[in-house]
Design a protein around this motif. Structure first.
Motif, PDB file in Angstrom:
ATOM      1  N   SER A 126      -0.983 -30.350  33.765  1.00  8.58           N
ATOM      2  CA  SER A 126      -0.884 -31.251  34.925  1.00  8.58           C
ATOM      3  C   SER A 126      -0.754 -30.498  36.239  1.00  8.58           C
ATOM      4  O   SER A 126      -1.397 -30.825  37.235  1.00  8.58           O
ATOM      5  CB  SER A 126       0.333 -32.157  34.785  1.00  8.58           C
ATOM      6  N   ALA A 181      -3.385 -33.209  43.761  1.00 10.26           N
ATOM      7  CA  ALA A 181      -4.142 -34.288  44.409  1.00 10.26           C
ATOM      8  C   ALA A 181      -5.242 -33.675  45.278  1.00 10.26           C
ATOM      9  O   ALA A 181      -5.005 -32.717  46.013  1.00 10.26           O
ATOM     10  CB  ALA A 181      -3.206 -35.146  45.256  1.00 10.26           C
ATOM     11  N   ARG A 188      -8.217 -34.965  40.707  1.00  4.19           N
ATOM     12  CA  ARG A 188      -7.066 -35.830  40.939  1.00  4.19           C
ATOM     13  C   ARG A 188      -7.283 -36.547  42.265  1.00  4.19           C
ATOM     14  O   ARG A 188      -7.560 -35.918  43.285  1.00  4.19           O
ATOM     15  CB  ARG A 188      -5.765 -35.026  40.944  1.00  4.19           C
ATOM     16  N   LYS A 211      -4.089 -39.885  40.626  1.00  4.97           N
ATOM     17  CA  LYS A 211      -4.567 -40.202  39.282  1.00  4.97           C
ATOM     18  C   LYS A 211      -5.531 -39.107  38.803  1.00  4.97           C
ATOM     19  O   LYS A 211      -6.454 -38.726  39.522  1.00  4.97           O
ATOM     20  CB  LYS A 211      -5.292 -41.556  39.331  1.00  4.97           C
ATOM     21  N   ALA A 212      -5.297 -38.624  37.583  1.00  4.41           N
ATOM     22  CA  ALA A 212      -6.200 -37.627  37.003  1.00  4.41           C
ATOM     23  C   ALA A 212      -7.402 -38.352  36.398  1.00  4.41           C
ATOM     24  O   ALA A 212      -7.235 -39.322  35.661  1.00  4.41           O
ATOM     25  CB  ALA A 212      -5.475 -36.826  35.930  1.00  4.41           C
ATOM     26  N   GLU A 259      -1.614 -38.770  30.879  1.00 10.11           N
ATOM     27  CA  GLU A 259      -0.932 -37.578  31.363  1.00 10.11           C
ATOM     28  C   GLU A 259       0.512 -37.656  30.910  1.00 10.11           C
ATOM     29  O   GLU A 259       1.227 -38.597  31.271  1.00 10.11           O
ATOM     30  CB  GLU A 259      -1.041 -37.567  32.885  1.00 10.11           C
TER      31      GLU A 259
END
Ligand code: FES
Ligand code: FE2
Length: 318
Positions: A22, A27, A44, A49-50, A112
């Motif tokens: 992560s 971002a 991202r 949000k990935a 995630e």
């Protein structure tokens, strides 16, 4: 070729597999990912949000991570500026009012957790039918910030998973005492296996009867917990992902309770890395035998292999 040397190529299994840590994707960041034998792009959004999509633009085929940029919640192609949302749908084409219906990318199911970004791979595009477990002690204030290790191995990931069900190799490869008594329990919709081995541990505080508990989720995710050392908690989370059918990436995350001297966590991790390094030359040079000659200590391997069949779309010998 001699018939006895015939090997069998296992396909890429179905399931949840980590595609990144992560913290490695902030971002606005766009990253190339090669996993499942495919070129992918992980980004991202500005909201955090990935998103994982196929790498090549449906327009003229540009690689979206080579100059592609995150614009708000979308990914903008570096070639003609088409923009794609998190579902893979093209939402804007500069100077065009109409967006062709086929202007879309495959967007992968992503979750995630445990400091990793996981994607769902299914050879027949079926939706997820089990969940990535949440490991509560990762990020818990009483536990140390996790240590991380990445190791790539040139072998199909099933060979790595099978290691846990192969007590006979511990003595020969890892120099441990005779195979510890182990019990295996298959449960939770069949996607889960729990293995418990009893072993005596010698420590500066004395000798203790401990239990090594290994839980396996699908083909590729597992936890290893050592129980029975008073006041000491350790948790190893292991993720193995298929880069392709013959290359795997292991990601390990280790955390220990904060009351434990920090060097113990370090020693524990380096001990495990050393252990796997003993396995690597064997893994990287072995063939996969779909129908091996087995002996009486191999019954766990036979059971494990029957269990693994559920993770393959093309049912054959595994
Ligand atoms: S190749 Fe992506 S917009 Fe043209
Ligand atoms: Fe091993």
């Amino acid at each position: 070729m001699n018939a006895a040397q015939t090997s069998h190529q296992l396909p890429i299994p179905n399931g949840w597999f980590a595609v990144a840590w992560s913290r490695d994707v902030e971002a606005g960041q766009v990253e190339k990912v090669h996993c499942f034998g495919r070129d992918l792009v992980l980004f991202r959004t500005r909201a955090g949000k990935a998103v994982l999509v196929d790498a090549y633009c449906p327009h003229l085929g540009a690689h979206l991570a080579v100059g592609g940029r995150v614009v708000g919640e979308t990914l903008r192609c570096p070639f003609h500026g088409w923009r794609f949302d998190e579902t893979g749908r093209c939402v804007e084409i500069p100077h065009c009012k109409t967006i062709p219906p086929l202007a879309r990318l495959k967007s992968w199911d992503v979750v995630e957790r445990n400091d990793m970004i996981f994607a769902w791979h299914h050879a027949e595009e079926k939706p997820p039918d089990w969940e990535v477990p949440t490991i509560g002690v990762i990020g818990h204030p009483d536990w140390t910030p996790p240590r991380r290790v990445d190791i790539d191995v040139a072998v199909h990931l099933q060979e790595l998973a099978e290691n846990n069900f192969d007590p006979a190799h511990f003595e020969v490869v890892h120099g441990t005492p005779a195979p510890p008594p182990s019990e295996y329990e298959y449960g939770q919709n069949g996607r889960f296996v729990r293995a418990v081995s009893q072993m005596q541990r010698e420590t500066p505080m004395g000798t203790f009867d401990t239990r090594l508990v290994r839980e396996t989720f699908g083909l590729g995710l597992s936890t290893v917990v050592s129980e029975g050392l008073p006041g000491v908690g350790t948790m190893l989370f292991v993720s193995v992902s298929p880069l392709d059918a013959t290359h795997s990436r292991m990601r390990w995350l280790l955390t220990v309770t904060k009351n434990v001297a920090d060097t113990l966590g370090e020693d524990f991790m380096s001990g495990i890395v050393k252990g796997v390094m003993d396995d690597v030359p064997i893994w990287e040079s072995k063939i996969h035998r779909a129908n091996p000659v087995m002996c009486e200590t191999d019954k766990n391997i036979a059971e494990f292999r029957r269990w693994t069949r559920q993770f393959y779309s093309s049912v054959g010998d595994v």
